[in-house]
Design an enzyme around this catalytic site. Structure first.
Site, short mmCIF file in Angstrom:
data_model
loop_
_atom_site.label_atom_id
_atom_site.label_comp_id
_atom_site.label_asym_id
_atom_site.label_seq_id
_atom_site.Cartn_x
_atom_site.Cartn_y
_atom_site.Cartn_z
CD GLU A 193 3.89 -0.31 8.60
OE1 GLU A 193 3.98 -1.26 7.50
OE2 GLU A 193 3.69 0.85 8.49
N GLY A 244 -4.36 7.52 6.02
CA GLY A 244 -3.44 8.38 6.50
C GLY A 244 -2.99 8.81 5.30
CE LYS A 278 -1.17 2.23 3.62
NZ LYS A 278 -1.49 2.50 5.06
NE ARG A 300 -0.43 -2.25 9.72
CZ ARG A 300 0.07 -2.70 8.42
NH1 ARG A 300 -0.03 -4.24 8.34
NH2 ARG A 300 0.16 -1.91 7.36
NE ARG A 357 -3.13 0.19 14.07
CZ ARG A 357 -2.52 0.41 12.96
NH1 ARG A 357 -1.15 0.80 12.92
NH2 ARG A 357 -3.24 0.05 11.92
#
Length: 459
Positions: free
Chosen positions: A326, A104, A30, A398, A357
């Site tokens: 990430e 984002g 991505k 995720r 997260r």
């Protein structure tokens, strides 16, 4: 009636019955796809993007660029070798409306592009996008000469009143909440009248590999970039004004999206091969080779790809993930299954990602019987026997893949909204079950093979 049938959105995470042994072809990156789309749109001639990722985030980027006048034709490459997108630059124009979703890269990379358009470009997105920081890009663009209406929010929704050009020049920003603030300015900088000099003034920058990716991709299309990595000033990047060249680019597999599949080898003591893993890359996911080896596996990288083999035991780890934040959800999932505690640090900025997260991982793993504590910049994870239950994703791809990893070792995990994985990893459920179906081993996992805390999953 089971909870799954009462709530059709719940996806029962498959439980591993043996060591996985599979080859998994991971879709394109991505991060590379969306950077390549922006650079191709700003180039002076058409270019090809081969093996692009088709996911929610990349399709949002393509549609946004089309709305501003860029031609993007989907088909096969000129040699018929597979899917490719032909990007045909055009005069950027408004009025246009951009849906950023919760991407984002779209919400941060495209306002600088919109400042080069002739006319207004309005940006809007999912409710969560309103909460994600955008002030670094907005304030910087104003300093560089852009007119932006955001009603003093420093966030979406907003309108960029493009004037067909932007002066550019020096600008100081605090990008400690997102390295995308820096990348956003650098990507469009060759088209600014004076280029740009971006000076980061805040705390340590997170996700530096993504900035290196931006710099490498700029240079590949002919831009001149001075950066700290090549002897420039610390935390200063300079891009000179220039025309960008149309290129024929093949997108690498998304190495961060390979994480759950490699994790499956680690958890089950199996083996997973990811074809076309690059020998050299700026993708943060390449750090998995070192991190997962430290957690109990081994890997072999050849020109044909990466083969990762697990030992069947997962070891705890003390690691600074500041440059590869990430990867945190997947590593946290493994740490919850490990044979010793883990400390994950350097990731305070994850509170501003698709969801908070750190809070989400803490809540969801603890709801399964785990012992996770938030710190100022990360998590401390003390493995405990886990049990089944519903794992909420908070519309975060995720979080969903982390839940699938836990489900390999813990029966009865049900994932809320597995469809959110389409953000960057289309068809994840089919890829996941396909990996498990390729498993030739039909015997059960040896008791204790997944580590003491999950010796009797569900107990």
């Amino acid at each position: 009636m089971t909870e799954s049938s009462a709530h059709p959105a719940l996806w029962p995470a498959p439980h591993a019955t043996g060591a996985v042994d599979a080859t998994v072809t991971v879709p394109g990156s991505k991060s590379v796809t969306n950077r390549a789309l922006v650079l191709a749109a700003l180039s002076s001639e058409p270019g090809w993007l081969r093996r692009p990722l088709r996911s929610r985030d990349t399709l949002l980027m393509a549609e946004a660029l089309r709305a501003m006048g860029v031609g993007i034709e989907e088909g096969v490459g000129p040699d018929g070798s597979g899917e490719a997108w032909r990007v045909i630059p055009a005069g950027l124009h408004g009025p246009a409306t951009v849906d950023v979703g919760n991407a984002g890269t779209v919400m941060r990379f495209l306002p600088p592009v919109a400042s080069l358009a002739d006319g207004p470009v309005h940006f809007d997105g999912d409710p969560r996008s309103y909460e994600r920081p955008l002030h670094g890009v907005i304030d910087a663009l104003r300093t560089l000469g852009a007119r932006i209406d955001d009603e003093a929010r420093g966030a979406l929704p907003l309108t960029v009143h493009g004037a067909g050009a932007l002066d550019g020049g020096p600008v100081a920003i605090d990008a400690s909440s997102s390295s995308q603030f820096v990348s956003a300015l650098l990507l469009s900088a060759p088209r600014f009248n004076q280029g740009v000099e971006v000076r980061h003034t805040g705390r340590a920058l997170p996700s530096m590999p993504h900035i290196r990716m931006t710099v490498d991709m700029l240079r590949a299309v002919g831009a001149q970039v001075d950066e700290p990595e090549t002897g420039g000033e610390p935390d200063v990047w300079r891009v000179s004004p220039s025309a960008l060249l149309g290129r024929d680019l093949t997108v690498e597999p998304d190495l961060s999206n390979a994480q759950p599949f490699l994790a499956a080898a680690l958890v089950t003591g199996g083996r997973v091969t990811v074809p076309d893993w690059p020998l050299r890359t700026t993708q943060p996911g390449d750090a998995l080779r070192e991190i997962f080896t430290a957690m109990g596996g081994s890997c072999e990288l050849t020109e044909s790809g990466l083969t990762f083999t697990g030992s069947g035991r997962v070891h705890g780890i003390d690691v600074d993930l500041g440059e590869v934040g990430e990867l945190t959800p997947g590593i946290a999932a493994l740490a919850a299954l490990a044979d010793s505690p883990s400390t994950l640090s350097g990731v305070a900025h994850l509170r501003l990602h698709e969801t908070d997260r750190l809070a989400a991982l803490t809540k969801e793993i603890n709801n399964l019987g785990g012992d996770v504590t938030e710190t100022a910049d990360g998590l401390v994870i003390r493995p405990r026997p886990l049990h089944g239950g519903v794992f909420q994703t908070y519309d975060d791809h995720r979080m969903a893949t982390a839940a699938a990893v836990i489900g390999l070792a813990v029966p009865g995990i049900e994932v809320e909204n597995i469809g959110t994985t389409a953000k960057t990893l289309p068809d994840f459920p089919d890829l996941w079950t396909g990996m498990l179906d390729a498993d030739p081993d039909t015997v059960g996992v040896t008791p204790g093979a997944l580590g003491a805390p999950t010796e009797r999953p569900g107990a």
